[in-house]
Design a protein around this motif. Structure first.
Motif: not given
Length: 388
Positions: A131-135, A137-145
């Motif tokens: 869960l921490a890994t997915v969270g 990744f989503v946060a970093l991808f969202g930041l870059g997006w």
């Protein structure tokens, strides 16, 4: 470039923090941050990574059940199995005559790292770790997006070499935030690069087994390719590596931090130096410069974690892999832009031979030889049973 660096630095620091607080591995120190940047660059990276990681996990489980593989050999097995999926895709695309993206995970170690770290976790920690890994990744991808936007590309798109603002970045195309700048050429053919990575990986493992020194899985090979692309990338690697090594030594002395926590912080510091260095030196390859920072951080931590006598072998053993890799790469591809060597003449071969000889000689001088089983037994209390 600055957006990719920001995503990576935030990711490395987040991994270090979560590891310190909860003991999670998050697929390895570099896995999630680098995966986020890769996915922003090329969307197909994510499904390829997931399939490769599952394959590596299943393969590692079978290896553990049917063989006596353990420790470092588990990691090697996971990396090899995890590379099968992207390598198979590479061969299929090559046969079909299609282009292959720069970050298509060809021979990547990330799926194997993720599978190995998840497999090594205690069962009660796996759900929280996932869960921490997915969270993250989503946060970093969202930041870059969010940062790759038309407004920011107008203001800061040319402030640093373009990476996520490049025409080859999927996120830039989708967000209509593309910088109009010429693309950098490929240094060597993909098949040659994959072969060099495989040979460098094998040789690095041989050195680790023989000398007990962490050379870096593919560090010397990547540096050889980068030298053909731009000699200033090697200068950046040295500067970032020395700075990161001093940082790791200081932080460990002051705080006693070690392991994955110190590794993550050290890589974050090394990567953060890439931006000012890329503005100082004539470097147009933003993605290569970023990976130079990652490699410098990994090497700096490996040198820090090695005993003082073995620490002296890090650079010589890297040279022992770097020099032949550079010569082979130069045979199949001329240097581009500010790359070297321009020719494989007598002078180049003489310098290469001298560096290789010095690295081998240094390794022989400083190697810590392990006693044989016979010597150990002769000094053991068990040997008293054989004496009259």
């Amino acid at each position: 470039m600055w957006i990719a660096v920001l995503v990576l630095v935030v990711g490395f620091l987040a991994v270090a923090t979560v590891t310190q607080l909860f003991g999670y591995r998050l697929g390895g120190t570099i896995t999630v941050p680098v995966l986020a940047v890769y996915t922003l660059w090329e969307f197909v990276t994510l499904p390829v990574f997931l399939l490769s990681t599952v394959t590596a996990y299943v393969g590692l489980s079978l290896f553990r059940r049917r063989t006596l593989v353990y420790g470092r050999d588990e990691l090697v097995a996971a990396i090899l199995v995890g590379s099968l999926v992207p390598l198979g895709m590479f061969l299929i695309l090559l046969e079909a005559g299609s282009a292959v993206g720069d970050v298509a995970f060809i021979g990547s170690i990330l799926p194997g790292l993720a599978a190995y770290n998840y497999y090594r976790l205690d069962p009660e920690l796996r759900r929280g770790d996932l869960l921490a890994t997915v969270g993250l990744f989503v946060a970093l991808f969202g930041l870059g997006w969010l940062l790759v936007s038309p407004d920011l590309v107008v203001r800061y798109g040319l402030a640093t070499p373009p990476v996520l603002f490049s025409r080859t970045a999927d996120v830039a195309q989708y967000r209509a935030a593309v910088v109009d700048r010429a693309l950098v050429p490929v240094v060597v053919p993909r098949a040659i690069a994959v072969s060099l990575f495989a040979a460098g990986f094998a040789l690095s493992e041989v050195f680790r087994e023989r000398y007990g020194v962490r050379v870096g899985v593919i560090v010397p090979v990547l540096l050889a390719l980068y030298l053909l692309a731009n000699r200033w990338l090697l200068v950046m690697y040295v500067i970032a590596g020395v700075f990161a090594f001093g940082f790791a030594q200081t932080v460990h002395y002051l705080t006693l931090r070690y392991g994955r926590v110190l590794l993550g912080v050290t890589i974050a510091v090394a990567v953060s130096t890439v931006v000012p260095l890329s503005l100082t030196f004539p470097v147009e390859r933003g993605l290569s410069a970023i990976f130079v920072g990652i490699l410098a951080g990994v090497t700096a931590y490996n040198a820090h974690a090695s005993p003082p006598i073995e620490r002296r072998l890090v650079v010589p053993l890297q040279l022992a892999v770097f020099v032949p890799s550079l010569l082979v790469a130069r045979l199949f591809g001329p240097p581009v832009d500010r790359g070297v060597p321009e020719t494989l003449g007598p002078t180049t071969l003489a310098v290469a031979g001298l560096l290789l000889a010095l690295s081998v000689a240094t390794a022989r001088v400083y190697v810590v030889r392990k006693p044989s089983d016979r010597e150990v037994r002769s000094e053991s209390v068990l040997s008293l049973e054989d004496r009259p």
